[in-house]
Design an enzyme around this catalytic site. Structure first.
Site, PDB file in Angstrom:
ATOM      1  N   ASP A 126       0.843  -1.178   0.000  1.00 33.88           N
ATOM      2  CA  ASP A 126       0.000   0.000   0.000  1.00 33.88           C
ATOM      3  C   ASP A 126       0.885   1.238   0.000  1.00 33.88           C
ATOM      4  OD1 ASP A 126      -2.429  -1.258   0.017  1.00 33.88           O
ATOM      5  OD2 ASP A 126      -2.623  -1.268   2.196  1.00 33.88           O
ATOM      6  N   ASP A 135       2.436   5.491   9.272  1.00 35.15           N
ATOM      7  CA  ASP A 135       2.949   4.144   9.025  1.00 35.15           C
ATOM      8  C   ASP A 135       4.468   4.133   9.085  1.00 35.15           C
ATOM      9  OD1 ASP A 135       0.418   2.841   8.387  1.00 35.15           O
ATOM     10  OD2 ASP A 135       0.450   3.972   6.524  1.00 35.15           O
ATOM     11  N   GLU A 138       5.610  -4.401   6.125  1.00 33.54           N
ATOM     12  CA  GLU A 138       4.688  -3.919   5.101  1.00 33.54           C
ATOM     13  C   GLU A 138       5.174  -2.609   4.504  1.00 33.54           C
ATOM     14  OE1 GLU A 138       1.136  -2.091   3.266  1.00 33.54           O
ATOM     15  OE2 GLU A 138       2.149  -1.344   5.059  1.00 33.54           O
ATOM     16  N   GLU A 139       5.989  -1.881   5.237  1.00 31.45           N
ATOM     17  CA  GLU A 139       6.430  -0.562   4.807  1.00 31.45           C
ATOM     18  C   GLU A 139       7.733  -0.570   4.017  1.00 31.45           C
ATOM     19  OE1 GLU A 139       4.271   1.673   5.097  1.00 31.45           O
ATOM     20  OE2 GLU A 139       3.015   0.457   6.411  1.00 31.45           O
ATOM     21  N   ASP A 148       3.314  -5.772  10.286  1.00 29.17           N
ATOM     22  CA  ASP A 148       2.572  -4.635   9.753  1.00 29.17           C
ATOM     23  C   ASP A 148       2.563  -3.623  10.897  1.00 29.17           C
ATOM     24  OD1 ASP A 148       0.846  -2.727   8.827  1.00 29.17           O
ATOM     25  OD2 ASP A 148      -0.757  -4.100   8.272  1.00 29.17           O
ATOM     26  N   LEU A 176       1.511  -0.525  11.494  1.00 29.29           N
ATOM     27  CA  LEU A 176       0.321   0.232  11.890  1.00 29.29           C
ATOM     28  C   LEU A 176      -0.828  -0.095  10.948  1.00 29.29           C
ATOM     29  CD1 LEU A 176      -0.745   2.177  13.999  1.00 29.29           C
ATOM     30  CD2 LEU A 176      -0.093   4.066  12.516  1.00 29.29           C
ATOM     31  N   ASP A 177      -1.524  -1.156  11.275  1.00 29.38           N
ATOM     32  CA  ASP A 177      -2.691  -1.564  10.495  1.00 29.38           C
ATOM     33  C   ASP A 177      -3.858  -0.617  10.764  1.00 29.38           C
ATOM     34  OD1 ASP A 177      -4.507  -3.583   9.103  1.00 29.38           O
ATOM     35  OD2 ASP A 177      -5.399  -3.514  11.112  1.00 29.38           O
TER      36      ASP A 177
END
Length: 411
Positions: A137, A143, A166-167, A185, A187-188
């Site tokens: 994303d 994030d 994820e980042e 992840d 900060l979902d």
């Protein structure tokens, strides 16, 4: 006046293709409390805790039963540190040190999301020039700050060889002799912060694959990060809501700890969570109903009319924050789902499925068990269904529940 930049970890050498250096583009970042970014003191020895020495968690988690005794303080409360120590589950010194740093990072993130300054950060959209071609994303400022907090804490622990987030486009190799691999992840649900909707952090922990130590760093970092979920030794999530709750499993039950802000300790509040075998709630964005396959539409139509195997009408509850939706499902039963290829196998589906299974539920892509799937890409996406065992069995009996039509929603 020139905007100062906070050195999140001056000793870190970030990958040249990452967006960490773009933090200077955040004009409000310097307003955040500096304590958010300080690293915890290293735990030079564990003598004060009285733990026996074990270098790794072996097999599928801790060997002790979740009903093991736990050292308690004078108030009769059991902290996370006590619970995982020698008087409790005895997960080993290395894991205790790692958990010390993970919980420290999550306390800092809890402070960040509750900060009055996060609104300024949250209103800044995607960072300029960020390439999301890897399947991630588009990163948002909160994030990225959360990612830096976790990276700094894991690096300080000295117990993590690889962090996959994820980042980040690719896993980051931290230290050659770290016994663990952490996928996360950071900060979902960060898109919900401006509305004060719950958010969370998700993490999974593997043993380092010593058999690939001879390979180049980039290659062995990726192979370590692409382990199947069945090889997890621990996983957890932290829910940032009306309470800050750390829910975790070491392979012998699922347990939740609530942050006591007066002491800074995570206190055991939900030992040995058992998800009800059947709930009366389904959690999904049913605005997408007409994009769903026939099987999923029939399942939802059936249960909300009370015509399924459980003769009561189901209710819909949907927050659009994966950690929050799953936490409610663990407490009350039912099913939380995203039927399209959207959620990430490595750092969302695997850690959460591990927790659900340890609580007596099931995690599935609609056809097969999540933890049996071998990842082939770091940011690999898939449908995700999590919940009560009987609800999951009924859902999967409809067979055609994976959404193949994907218009590319923004949310």
């Amino acid at each position: 006046m020139q905007t100062p930049t906070i050195p999140l970890n001056p000793s870190s050498n970030f990958p040249p293709n990452s967006h960490h250096t773009q933090l200077k583009l955040l004009p409000k970042l310097h307003l955040l409390p500096p304590s958010l970014f300080y690293r915890p003191p290293k735990m030079a020895s564990l003598g004060g805790f009285g733990f026996g020495v074990r270098s790794q968690v072996v097999g599928g988690g801790a060997s002790s039963s979740s009903s093991s005794s736990c050292g308690v303080d004078t108030n009769g409360l059991c902290t996370l540190t006590e619970y995982v120590g020698k008087e409790g589950m005895n997960v080993g010194d290395d894991m205790v040190v790692l958990l010390h740093h993970i919980q420290y990072a999550c306390k800092r993130i809890a402070a960040l999301v509750a900060s009055p300054f996060n609104s300024s950060l949250g209103k800044q959209n995607t960072l300029a020039g960020t390439d999301t071609g890897s399947g991630r994303d588009a990163p948002k400022p909160l994030d990225i700050v959360s990612n830096e907090i976790i990276l700094s804490s894991l690096r300080s622990s000295g117990k993590v060889a690889v962090m996959a987030s994820e980042e980040d486009d690719a896993p980051i190799w931290l230290t050659d002799d770290g016994p663990f691999v952490v996928v996360t992840d950071p900060l979902d649900g960060s898109r919900n912060i401006d509305a004060s909707i719950p958010t969370g952090t998700i993490f999974g922990i593997y043993n380092r694959l010593v058999e690939v130590d001879h390979l180049p760093k980039e290659e062995k970092a990726l192979l370590n990060s692409l382990q199947a979920g069945a090889r997890l030794v621990a996983s957890g999530y932290v829910l940032y809501s009306s309470a800050t709750i750390l829910c975790t499993s070491f392979g012998s039950g699922t347990h939740a700890f609530t942050l006591d802000h007066s002491t800074g300790d995570f206190i055991l509040t939900h030992p040995s969570i058992k998800i009800p075998p059947r709930g009366q709630i389904y959690s999904v964005n049913d605005a997408r109903y007409f994009d769903w396959p026939e099987g999923l539409r029939r399942y939802i139509d059936t249960v909300r009319q009370g015509k399924g195997r459980y003769p009561k009408k189901y209710s819909a509850r949907y927050i659009c924050s994966l950690v929050a939706d799953l936490h409610r499902t663990l407490m009350y039963g039912g099913v939380a789902m995203n039927p399209r290829d959207h959620l990430r196998l490595v750092y969302e589906a695997n850690p959460l499925s591990f927790l659900v299974e340890q609580a007596g539920g099931r995690g599935s892509d609609g056809k097969i068990r999540i933890l049996s799937i071998q990842p082939v890409k770091l940011h690999q996406r898939l449908p995700l269904f999590l919940g009560s065992l009987e609800d999951m069995e009924e859902l999967e009996s409809y067979r055609d529940v994976q959404q193949k039509v994907n218009p590319g929603y923004e949310v």
